[in-house]
Design a protein around this motif. Structure first.
Motif, PDB file in Angstrom:
ATOM      1  N   THR A 238       3.728   8.395  53.705  1.00  0.00           N
ATOM      2  CA  THR A 238       3.751   9.402  53.395  1.00  0.00           C
ATOM      3  C   THR A 238       4.881   9.379  54.343  1.00  0.00           C
ATOM      4  N   PHE A 239       5.810  10.645  53.640  1.00  0.00           N
ATOM      5  CA  PHE A 239       7.800  10.719  53.971  1.00  0.00           C
ATOM      6  C   PHE A 239       7.488  12.272  53.922  1.00  0.00           C
ATOM      7  N   ASN A 240       9.203  12.571  54.299  1.00  0.00           N
ATOM      8  CA  ASN A 240       9.172  13.986  54.716  1.00  0.00           C
ATOM      9  C   ASN A 240       9.896  14.361  53.333  1.00  0.00           C
ATOM     10  N   GLN A 241       9.480  16.154  52.320  1.00  0.00           N
ATOM     11  CA  GLN A 241       8.837  15.685  51.424  1.00  0.00           C
ATOM     12  C   GLN A 241       9.703  17.310  51.337  1.00  0.00           C
ATOM     13  N   ASP A 242      10.370  17.647  52.284  1.00  0.00           N
ATOM     14  CA  ASP A 242      11.572  19.043  52.731  1.00  0.00           C
ATOM     15  C   ASP A 242      12.658  18.735  52.311  1.00  0.00           C
ATOM     16  N   TRP A 243      12.922  17.813  52.567  1.00  0.00           N
ATOM     17  CA  TRP A 243      14.750  17.180  52.462  1.00  0.00           C
ATOM     18  C   TRP A 243      14.896  16.092  51.612  1.00  0.00           C
ATOM     19  N   ALA A 244      16.151  15.648  51.757  1.00  0.00           N
ATOM     20  CA  ALA A 244      16.510  15.128  50.422  1.00  0.00           C
ATOM     21  C   ALA A 244      16.073  13.504  50.576  1.00  0.00           C
ATOM     22  N   PRO A 245      15.202  12.539  49.665  1.00  0.00           N
ATOM     23  CA  PRO A 245      14.389  11.796  50.363  1.00  0.00           C
ATOM     24  C   PRO A 245      15.666   9.933  50.598  1.00  0.00           C
ATOM     25  N   SER A 246      15.143   9.232  51.780  1.00  0.00           N
ATOM     26  CA  SER A 246      15.836   8.175  51.447  1.00  0.00           C
ATOM     27  C   SER A 246      15.134   6.592  51.443  1.00  0.00           C
ATOM     28  N   TYR A 247      16.171   5.883  51.438  1.00  0.00           N
ATOM     29  CA  TYR A 247      16.285   5.198  50.650  1.00  0.00           C
ATOM     30  C   TYR A 247      15.065   4.042  51.575  1.00  0.00           C
ATOM     31  N   GLY A 248      14.651   3.856  52.662  1.00  0.00           N
ATOM     32  CA  GLY A 248      13.910   3.803  53.341  1.00  0.00           C
ATOM     33  C   GLY A 248      12.824   4.099  52.476  1.00  0.00           C
ATOM     34  N   GLU A 249      12.053   5.415  52.216  1.00  0.00           N
ATOM     35  CA  GLU A 249      11.079   6.047  52.093  1.00  0.00           C
ATOM     36  C   GLU A 249      11.022   5.673  50.400  1.00  0.00           C
ATOM     37  N   ILE A 250      11.856   5.908  50.011  1.00  0.00           N
ATOM     38  CA  ILE A 250      11.259   5.083  48.680  1.00  0.00           C
ATOM     39  C   ILE A 250      10.440   3.389  49.108  1.00  0.00           C
ATOM     40  N   LEU A 251      11.342   2.264  49.760  1.00  0.00           N
ATOM     41  CA  LEU A 251      10.442   1.286  49.621  1.00  0.00           C
ATOM     42  C   LEU A 251       9.682   0.976  50.335  1.00  0.00           C
TER      43      LEU A 251
ATOM     44  N   LYS B 232      -4.653   7.818  44.234  1.00  0.00           N
ATOM     45  CA  LYS B 232      -3.845   8.149  45.049  1.00  0.00           C
ATOM     46  C   LYS B 232      -1.885   6.963  44.315  1.00  0.00           C
ATOM     47  N   LEU B 233      -3.079   6.098  43.456  1.00  0.00           N
ATOM     48  CA  LEU B 233      -1.999   5.156  42.584  1.00  0.00           C
ATOM     49  C   LEU B 233      -1.128   6.413  41.558  1.00  0.00           C
ATOM     50  N   ALA B 234      -2.162   7.162  41.215  1.00  0.00           N
ATOM     51  CA  ALA B 234      -0.615   8.122  39.966  1.00  0.00           C
ATOM     52  C   ALA B 234       0.005   8.787  40.720  1.00  0.00           C
ATOM     53  N   LEU B 235      -0.944   9.692  41.870  1.00  0.00           N
ATOM     54  CA  LEU B 235       0.455  10.242  42.440  1.00  0.00           C
ATOM     55  C   LEU B 235       1.409   9.875  43.165  1.00  0.00           C
ATOM     56  N   TRP B 236       0.666   8.506  43.524  1.00  0.00           N
ATOM     57  CA  TRP B 236       2.051   8.252  44.059  1.00  0.00           C
ATOM     58  C   TRP B 236       3.458   7.727  43.096  1.00  0.00           C
ATOM     59  N   THR B 237       2.802   6.937  41.924  1.00  0.00           N
ATOM     60  CA  THR B 237       3.826   6.864  40.721  1.00  0.00           C
ATOM     61  C   THR B 237       4.318   8.109  40.300  1.00  0.00           C
ATOM     62  N   ASN B 238       3.580   8.945  40.658  1.00  0.00           N
ATOM     63  CA  ASN B 238       5.175  10.084  40.151  1.00  0.00           C
ATOM     64  C   ASN B 238       5.560  10.565  41.093  1.00  0.00           C
ATOM     65  N   GLN B 239       4.955  10.229  42.147  1.00  0.00           N
ATOM     66  CA  GLN B 239       6.545  10.599  43.603  1.00  0.00           C
ATOM     67  C   GLN B 239       7.091  10.003  43.631  1.00  0.00           C
ATOM     68  N   LEU B 240       6.876   8.420  42.805  1.00  0.00           N
ATOM     69  CA  LEU B 240       8.084   7.859  43.201  1.00  0.00           C
ATOM     70  C   LEU B 240       8.821   7.712  42.125  1.00  0.00           C
ATOM     71  N   SER B 241       9.115   7.963  41.226  1.00  0.00           N
ATOM     72  CA  SER B 241       9.789   8.806  39.980  1.00  0.00           C
ATOM     73  C   SER B 241      10.695  10.057  40.489  1.00  0.00           C
ATOM     74  N   ASP B 242       9.765  10.820  41.003  1.00  0.00           N
ATOM     75  CA  ASP B 242      10.856  11.923  41.511  1.00  0.00           C
ATOM     76  C   ASP B 242      11.922  11.503  42.259  1.00  0.00           C
ATOM     77  N   LEU B 243      10.757  11.124  43.156  1.00  0.00           N
ATOM     78  CA  LEU B 243      11.838  10.469  44.807  1.00  0.00           C
ATOM     79  C   LEU B 243      13.415   9.491  43.976  1.00  0.00           C
ATOM     80  N   GLN B 244      13.132   9.004  42.971  1.00  0.00           N
ATOM     81  CA  GLN B 244      14.291   7.975  42.530  1.00  0.00           C
ATOM     82  C   GLN B 244      15.130   8.711  41.818  1.00  0.00           C
ATOM     83  N   THR B 245      14.670   9.861  40.783  1.00  0.00           N
ATOM     84  CA  THR B 245      15.533  11.068  40.256  1.00  0.00           C
ATOM     85  C   THR B 245      16.755  11.592  42.081  1.00  0.00           C
TER      86      THR B 245
END
Length: 610
Positions: A327-340, A365-378
């Motif tokens: 669970t993370f804030n999806q309204d603003w810029a991602p933080s390094y802690g959220e990615i970890l 959930k794994l498929a969703l979070w994997t895509n979210q992780l890729s987007d957050l890193q970008t």
């Protein structure tokens, strides 16, 4: 050519003269030889005298000079006592504990037969006083053991020895009393007798050391309060758990998990935690069986992972905790802690076995979070680039964020950041325009203000600084209006200062509504109108007051009533009328009533006269 003497006598005389000259030369050589010897012996004696004098001076200097000081860095147990004593004195100048102890230990065994005994008497007393003072400091800090050690170093021959022994006995008694009070407080706390514990704690105020009066008193006070709070928390949690609501049971479990395991309350709370966790796990399974996975996760997240013993329970708890990490804030810029955290969630959910009941949900959930992780890193890399806050870096950040297409989970977050960075580019582009406009407006004249307005209007509608530009335009427009209308208002003020109030009002009314000085002009008009009305109505009110003073209240009321409503003195006139009317009514109430029989008798007599 040389002449040769021919006379024998002349030859003879010449020979005699030559003999005399030879004798003179011989005598002169002998005298010169004797003179050289005399000078030699004189110089030799002078040299010997100088050498002996130098030797004597050196000998006196060697005998009278001070011996070299000991090198205290190389001092050892085999060094002379005088050297060790000197180094001990030097080290003890600052009064450090280690140096004082070393100095006292050095001289403690020296008795009256020691050659340096007389020299150490003064330092013995001084160092012993220093040790006594350090022992008092250690005792006040609560380190009684070290204080006792320092007291034991003080030799019996020191002046402070008896005082130190007396103080040491007093300290031991105080520590024993303090230990007894601490035991009584803890026993009362163990019995949940909070008032009794605080009563026992008050006895500690009878002690004298700072350690017991401050440190231990504060510690025990906080200890009592912490134990009381823990017990109240458990009682509150038990009350919540006694209901049939699973939400309140989860709240009760959250409360109990906050308890300190070192409190007396924890042994009573620990079995409740296990019991309530099992109940929540069972309820979570029921939610999952009802295909309410989100509800199950919300319940299971309250259960500690170490309390899940069954494989299914472990998987469900792990699933729930992974969900919380993801669970993370999806309204603003991602933080390094959220990615970890998202990476940890992915790792946790990958541990769910393929035979688990929750495997399919975990894979989704794994498929969703994997895509979210890729987007957050970008987006995170784009955010790092945008932090340079330059047009080029912001455009690069936007290009990175645009890589997240419409079907990606973080598309909305990417669009939010793109809109923000686009606004930042607009601010960077339009800020110089507003700065130049402000510089023009700072000149203060009408032409410069008009030029500033024209410049600020270049910021188009929809741009990030459009509102700021419009605000400045409105401000500068008002400044122009002030420059245009100020002569009118100044002239009106000048007329008013000359008591030409009507002319001043006419001049001020030339300032139209909506202008910058309109409100100020209207306020002045109101004031001047009031002054005119006061000047017109004051004589009327004065006349009414004079009539009232003469007792002609009805006439006074009639005159004061001439001041119409809305006039400046209308309120004052109405107050005066009310007062005079009350006075008139009071006077009338004091007059006797008219007797009608009196007039009947007069009529009777009149009839008789007729």
């Amino acid at each position: 050519m040389t002449a040769t003497p021919s006379d024998p006598n002349q030859i003879s005389s010449s020979h005699q003269e030559s003999q005399k000259n030879g004798l003179v030369q011989v005598d002169t050589g002998i005298n010169q030889s004797k003179g050289g010897q005399a000078w030699f012996w004189s110089g030799l004696w002078l040299l010997l005298l100088a050498a002996s004098s130098a030797l004597g001076i050196w000998a006196v200097a060697f005998i009278t000079r001070l011996p070299p000081l000991p090198d205290c860095d190389r001092i050892s147990a085999f060094s002379a006592d005088s050297e060790r004593l000197y180094c001990a004195k030097q080290a003890a100048v600052l009064g450090a504990e280690r140096d004082l102890v070393a100095g006292v230990q050095l001289i403690a065994s020296w008795d009256k037969t020691h050659p340096l005994y007389q020299e150490i008497e003064d330092v013995t007393h001084r160092w012993s006083k220093g040790l006594f003072k350090l022992a008092q400091q250690r005792m006040q800090a609560g380190n009684l053991e070290r204080a006792i050690e320092l007291i034991d170093y003080i030799p019996p021959r020191a002046d402070v020895y008896e005082d130190a022994q007396t103080a040491l006995e007093r300290w031991r008694q105080e520590w024993a009393t303090g230990a007894d009070i601490t035991t009584s407080v803890m026993q009362a706390v163990g019995n949940e007798n909070w008032s009794g514990a605080r009563k026992e704690l008050r006895a500690i105020k009878r002690l004298t050391s700072d350690y017991w009066l401050n440190d231990r008193h504060v510690y025990l006070g906080r200890y009592i309060q912490a134990e009381e709070d823990a017990r109240r928390t458990l009682i509150k949690a038990q009350a919540l758990a006694s209901t049939s609501s699973m939400d309140q049971l989860a709240e009760a479990l959250a409360l109990v998990r906050q308890l300190d395991v070192n409190t007396y309350t924890w042994p009573d709370a620990k079995p409740l935690v296990a019991d309530w966790s099992r109940t929540l796990l069972k309820y979570g399974f029921q939610k999952w069986e009802q295909e309410d996975l989100d509800g199950a996760i919300a319940i299971i997240q309250q259960v500690p992972m170490d309390l899940a013993t069954e494989p299914e329970a472990k998987d469900l708890v792990q699933f729930a905790h992974a969900q919380r990490l993801a669970t993370f804030n999806q309204d603003w810029a991602p933080s390094y802690g959220e990615i970890l955290n998202l990476m940890d969630a992915i790792q946790a959910i990958q541990n769910i076995d393929s035979e688990s009941l929750f495997y399919q949900e975990a894979q989704t959930k794994l498929a969703l979070w994997t895509n979210q992780l890729s987007d957050l890193q970008t987006l995170y890399s784009a955010t790092l680039m945008a932090r340079f806050n330059q047009r080029s870096s912001l455009r690069i950040a936007i290009k990175h964020a645009q890589l997240i297409k419409a079907d990606r989970p973080q598309r909305q977050q990417a669009q939010t950041l793109i809109a923000h960075w686009s606004k930042e580019i607009q601010r960077i582009e339009d800020r110089p325009v507003l700065i130049w406009a402000q510089q023009l407006a700072d000149k203060g004249d009408k032409a410069s203000l008009q030029a500033a307005i024209a410049t600020a209007k270049k910021v188009e509608t929809g741009r990030a600084l459009r509102i700021e530009a419009q605000t400045k335009i409105a401000q500068w427009s008002k400044q122009i209006q002030v420059l245009e209308d100020q002569p009118l208002y100044s002239k009106a003020l000048e007329l008013a200062s000359q008591s030409k109030l009507q002319d001043a009002i006419l001049e001020a009314r030339k300032i139209q509504p909506g202008r910058a000085l309109y409100g100020q002009a209207q306020a002045s008009i109101k004031d001047w109108t009031s002054r005119i009305q006061i000047a017109e109505d004051r004589p009327i009110l004065i006349e009414a007051e004079e009539l009232a003073y003469q007792g002609r209240l009805s006439d006074a009321i009639a005159v004061a009533a001439q001041i119409a409503p809305g006039r400046a003195l209308y309120g004052e006139a109405r107050n005066s009328i009310a007062i005079w009317d009350a006075e008139r009514a009071y006077i009338q109430s004091l007059q006797p009533p008219v007797d009608d029989s009196y007039y009947d008798e007069d009529d009777y007599y009149d009839e008789d006269d007729e």
